[in-house]
Design a protein around this motif. Structure first.
Motif, PDB file in Angstrom:
ATOM      1  N   VAL A 347      94.741 -25.493  99.538  1.00 58.73           N
ATOM      2  CA  VAL A 347      94.017 -24.799  98.536  1.00 58.73           C
ATOM      3  C   VAL A 347      92.498 -25.356  99.133  1.00 58.73           C
ATOM      4  CG1 VAL A 347      93.008 -25.080  96.208  1.00 58.73           C
ATOM      5  CG2 VAL A 347      95.300 -24.655  96.589  1.00 58.73           C
ATOM      6  N   ALA A 348      92.152 -26.657  99.592  1.00 60.14           N
ATOM      7  CA  ALA A 348      90.890 -27.161 100.121  1.00 60.14           C
ATOM      8  C   ALA A 348      91.095 -27.537 101.488  1.00 60.14           C
ATOM      9  CB  ALA A 348      90.432 -28.252  99.001  1.00 60.14           C
ATOM     10  N   PRO A 349      91.000 -26.558 102.535  1.00 58.69           N
ATOM     11  CA  PRO A 349      91.288 -27.132 103.856  1.00 58.69           C
ATOM     12  C   PRO A 349      90.321 -28.163 104.456  1.00 58.69           C
ATOM     13  CG  PRO A 349      90.911 -24.764 103.699  1.00 58.69           C
ATOM     14  CD  PRO A 349      91.094 -25.276 102.508  1.00 58.69           C
ATOM     15  N   GLU A 350      89.130 -27.894 103.879  1.00 55.95           N
ATOM     16  CA  GLU A 350      88.036 -28.936 104.360  1.00 55.95           C
ATOM     17  C   GLU A 350      88.381 -30.301 104.289  1.00 55.95           C
ATOM     18  OE1 GLU A 350      86.765 -24.882 102.801  1.00 55.95           O
ATOM     19  OE2 GLU A 350      87.793 -26.802 101.917  1.00 55.95           O
ATOM     20  N   LEU A 351      88.936 -30.577 102.978  1.00 57.37           N
ATOM     21  CA  LEU A 351      89.050 -32.194 102.709  1.00 57.37           C
ATOM     22  C   LEU A 351      89.772 -32.708 103.851  1.00 57.37           C
ATOM     23  CD1 LEU A 351      90.052 -31.883  99.037  1.00 57.37           C
ATOM     24  CD2 LEU A 351      87.910 -32.756  99.974  1.00 57.37           C
ATOM     25  N   PRO A 352      91.116 -32.457 104.558  1.00 60.16           N
ATOM     26  CA  PRO A 352      91.644 -33.152 105.491  1.00 60.16           C
ATOM     27  C   PRO A 352      90.739 -33.065 106.767  1.00 60.16           C
ATOM     28  CG  PRO A 352      93.215 -31.585 104.665  1.00 60.16           C
ATOM     29  CD  PRO A 352      91.936 -31.169 104.120  1.00 60.16           C
ATOM     30  N   VAL A 353      89.782 -32.124 107.180  1.00 58.92           N
ATOM     31  CA  VAL A 353      88.858 -32.251 108.099  1.00 58.92           C
ATOM     32  C   VAL A 353      87.844 -33.436 107.870  1.00 58.92           C
ATOM     33  CG1 VAL A 353      87.010 -30.860 109.278  1.00 58.92           C
ATOM     34  CG2 VAL A 353      89.351 -29.601 108.555  1.00 58.92           C
ATOM     35  N   ILE A 354      87.189 -33.196 106.764  1.00 59.18           N
ATOM     36  CA  ILE A 354      86.253 -34.287 106.287  1.00 59.18           C
ATOM     37  C   ILE A 354      86.875 -35.693 106.479  1.00 59.18           C
ATOM     38  CG2 ILE A 354      84.592 -35.152 104.669  1.00 59.18           C
ATOM     39  CD1 ILE A 354      84.549 -32.172 103.622  1.00 59.18           C
ATOM     40  N   TYR A 376      95.592 -27.024  91.049  1.00 63.54           N
ATOM     41  CA  TYR A 376      95.398 -27.603  92.174  1.00 63.54           C
ATOM     42  C   TYR A 376      94.121 -27.529  92.812  1.00 63.54           C
ATOM     43  CZ  TYR A 376     100.288 -27.850  93.245  1.00 63.54           C
ATOM     44  OH  TYR A 376     101.741 -28.424  93.298  1.00 63.54           O
ATOM     45  N   ARG A 377      93.153 -26.582  92.164  1.00 64.45           N
ATOM     46  CA  ARG A 377      92.000 -26.583  92.687  1.00 64.45           C
ATOM     47  C   ARG A 377      90.912 -27.423  91.898  1.00 64.45           C
ATOM     48  NH1 ARG A 377      93.892 -21.712  93.528  1.00 64.45           N
ATOM     49  NH2 ARG A 377      93.248 -20.244  95.151  1.00 64.45           N
ATOM     50  N   ARG A 378      91.425 -27.737  90.367  1.00 63.34           N
ATOM     51  CA  ARG A 378      90.842 -28.822  89.761  1.00 63.34           C
ATOM     52  C   ARG A 378      91.239 -30.195  90.250  1.00 63.34           C
ATOM     53  NH1 ARG A 378      86.309 -29.788  87.541  1.00 63.34           N
ATOM     54  NH2 ARG A 378      86.379 -31.822  88.850  1.00 63.34           N
ATOM     55  N   ASP A 379      92.391 -30.089  90.865  1.00 63.75           N
ATOM     56  CA  ASP A 379      92.972 -31.414  91.360  1.00 63.75           C
ATOM     57  C   ASP A 379      92.139 -31.683  92.720  1.00 63.75           C
ATOM     58  OD1 ASP A 379      94.702 -33.547  91.182  1.00 63.75           O
ATOM     59  OD2 ASP A 379      96.278 -32.803  92.375  1.00 63.75           O
ATOM     60  N   ALA A 380      91.884 -30.727  93.388  1.00 63.92           N
ATOM     61  CA  ALA A 380      90.955 -31.182  94.716  1.00 63.92           C
ATOM     62  C   ALA A 380      89.466 -31.638  94.169  1.00 63.92           C
ATOM     63  CB  ALA A 380      90.893 -29.760  95.613  1.00 63.92           C
ATOM     64  N   LEU A 381      89.057 -31.199  93.318  1.00 59.16           N
ATOM     65  CA  LEU A 381      87.757 -31.613  93.144  1.00 59.16           C
ATOM     66  C   LEU A 381      87.852 -32.891  92.197  1.00 59.16           C
ATOM     67  CD1 LEU A 381      86.383 -28.211  91.378  1.00 59.16           C
ATOM     68  CD2 LEU A 381      85.462 -29.196  93.434  1.00 59.16           C
ATOM     69  N   SER A 382      88.906 -33.191  91.427  1.00 55.74           N
ATOM     70  CA  SER A 382      89.015 -34.354  90.923  1.00 55.74           C
ATOM     71  C   SER A 382      88.935 -35.619  91.950  1.00 55.74           C
ATOM     72  CB  SER A 382      89.980 -34.546  90.014  1.00 55.74           C
ATOM     73  OG  SER A 382      89.982 -33.356  88.663  1.00 55.74           O
ATOM     74  N   PHE A 383      89.899 -35.110  92.889  1.00 59.05           N
ATOM     75  CA  PHE A 383      90.053 -36.160  94.024  1.00 59.05           C
ATOM     76  C   PHE A 383      88.623 -36.289  94.700  1.00 59.05           C
ATOM     77  CE2 PHE A 383      91.254 -36.217  98.789  1.00 59.05           C
ATOM     78  CZ  PHE A 383      91.659 -37.694  98.756  1.00 59.05           C
ATOM     79  N   ALA A 384      87.966 -35.587  95.164  1.00 54.65           N
ATOM     80  CA  ALA A 384      86.642 -35.651  95.796  1.00 54.65           C
ATOM     81  C   ALA A 384      85.630 -36.604  94.761  1.00 54.65           C
ATOM     82  CB  ALA A 384      86.208 -34.703  96.107  1.00 54.65           C
ATOM     83  N   GLU A 385      85.981 -36.158  93.580  1.00 51.90           N
ATOM     84  CA  GLU A 385      84.995 -36.947  92.540  1.00 51.90           C
ATOM     85  C   GLU A 385      85.208 -38.640  92.682  1.00 51.90           C
ATOM     86  OE1 GLU A 385      85.427 -35.150  88.664  1.00 51.90           O
ATOM     87  OE2 GLU A 385      84.672 -33.358  89.322  1.00 51.90           O
TER      88      GLU A 385
END
Length: 434
Positions: A347-354, A376-385
């Protein structure tokens, strides 16, 4: 029931191969991955050729204690109409728990979890299916799922549960023979016994898929070749009834088109072998059918409390409910966290790259204390937060890139990339710091 023939699960990664594949009568597509107004060109071309397309839902949660969400039902109906589908399919599973019925936070599993085979659960499931049938423009079929865990105190076998469900609602059944094999390995359930109890005239079509065994546990991966035991169960089913349709599922680790074609050939052979052994005449299972029941609110609440306790143990680390196998629950919990990490990476392929190699361990650590509550999209944002607020990111570049990613996606609209706007944002940040 309409004869579908031999089909394959349509996925974007193999779209071109599916279009060129000989002998494909129909395809199935994950409903939640489609936008009704913007169908992929590959699906449009298949439909123009007369290939049937069936939407397969994964998020309705018909086995949950709550009544089906009207918005999800509307979305499924829109996809059925956009595809001109003869039916839609979903799962006999729950995917979320908590909320008003239990006065607790809503939890999302991100996975299909088994419904207890009890009278309460059957009554709730029957009413939920009737609600769904009334909201959908085409017939509904529901699929038996694979499970790593068993509920304590179950009152019926899978065959009895499915027979009563079909008898009371008229719903059609999508029988997944790979899931019967999974439940044989993981829960000691006899596939032949399950097939013997089914109302075979209710079968809409059949799923076939691969998996793998590790430490005595079968994982229904949909990413491995179909094993011989699954084909043998398909042959057994075909010896009892001629299935209207059979479909090969593959979701990851896609092989070359030739390998998929060979698997389809093995599936056809298994069906033909079963057909040759089928006795003349109609076959019907004998079963003791319970009177139709309507779930009371206390029944829904009892189911809600049980499902919430299980899901909370799986995703929030709360105590294991009494009667469950702690080891198996641990295996399931780790599998759910791993799946969460994999789906968020898609869903957020940039996260593994970053984050590089640190992505997966960081996400699994986050998942231990942060259950998914809103997709999952909210999950990706919460993880980054959490990473940004926690101070674990020592690398300045990684922190800067992650912050930019989060700012780009957390607002109601995408952030403008025009130079003048970016300069104004930078100036405002400098002024605020002073």
């Amino acid at each position: 029931m309409e004869r579908l023939g031999t089909g394959i699960g349509w996925r974007p990664e193999i779209a071109d191969a599916v279009e060129r594949m000989p002998g494909i009568d129909w395809v199935e597509v994950v409903a939640e991955n489609l936008c009704p107004g913007h169908l992929p060109e590959s699906l449009r071309r298949l439909r123009e050729r007369g290939v049937t397309v069936v939407p397969h839902g994964v998020s309705l949660g018909l086995g949950g204690a709550d009544r089906p969400d009207a918005g999800r039902l509307l979305a499924l109906a829109e996809r059925a109409e956009a595809l001109g589908a003869p039916l839609v399919t979903e799962h006999i599973a729950f995917v979320r728990a908590g909320g008003p019925l239990t006065a607790s936070p809503r939890l999302e599993a991100g996975h299909l979890l088994p419904v207890p085979r009890t009278r309460d659960a059957l009554d709730v499931l029957c009413e939920n299916i009737r609600i769904a049938q009334d909201a959908l423009p085409v017939p509904l079929a529901v699929e038996n799922i694979a499970a790593l865990i068993s509920w304590p105190g179950e009152e019926m076998t899978e065959g009895q549960f499915l027979y009563d469900l079909a008898d009371r609602t008229g719903v059609r059944l999508l029988i997944d023979v790979a899931n019967l094999h999974t439940n044989h390995v993981n829960r000691g359930e006899d596939p032949a016994e399950a097939l013997a109890g089914l109302p075979l005239e209710a079968i809409a079509y059949v799923h076939v898929a691969g998996g793998f065994e590790r430490d005595g546990v079968w994982h229904d991966s949909h990413a491995h070749p179909v094993p011989r035991p699954v084909l043998d169960i398909l042959t057994d089913l075909a010896s009892r009834v001629s299935p209207p349709g059979v479909l090969l599922e593959r979701d990851e680790n896609f092989p070359e088109p030739g390998e998929l074609e060979r698997e389809l050939g093995a599936i056809r052979e298994a069906v033909e072998k079963g057909g040759g052994a089928r006795a003349d005449g109609a076959w019907r299972a004998a079963a003791n059918v319970e009177p139709s029941g309507v779930p009371t609110d206390p029944a829904r609440q009892r189911l809600a409390l049980a499902q919430t306790a299980l899901l909370s143990a799986l995703v929030a680390g709360t105590p294991v409910p009494e009667g469950f196998d702690r080891v198996r629950l641990g295996v399931q919990a780790r599998a759910l966290a791993g799946k969460r990490a994999d789906v968020v990476a898609k869903v957020a392929p940039e996260l593994p790259v970053i984050l590089g190699a640190g992505y997966r361990p960081a996400f699994l650590a986050y998942a231990q204390g942060a259950p998914m509550t809103d997709g999952y999209r909210r999950d990706a944002l919460s993880f980054a937060e959490q990473l940004l607020l926690g101070g674990e990111l020592a690398d300045t570049r990684v922190r800067r890139e992650l912050r930019e990613w989060w700012l780009e996606r957390s607002g109601p609209t995408p952030r403008s990339r025009r130079p003048a706007v970016r300069l104004a944002r930078a100036t405002r940040r400098v002024l605020l710091r002073h």
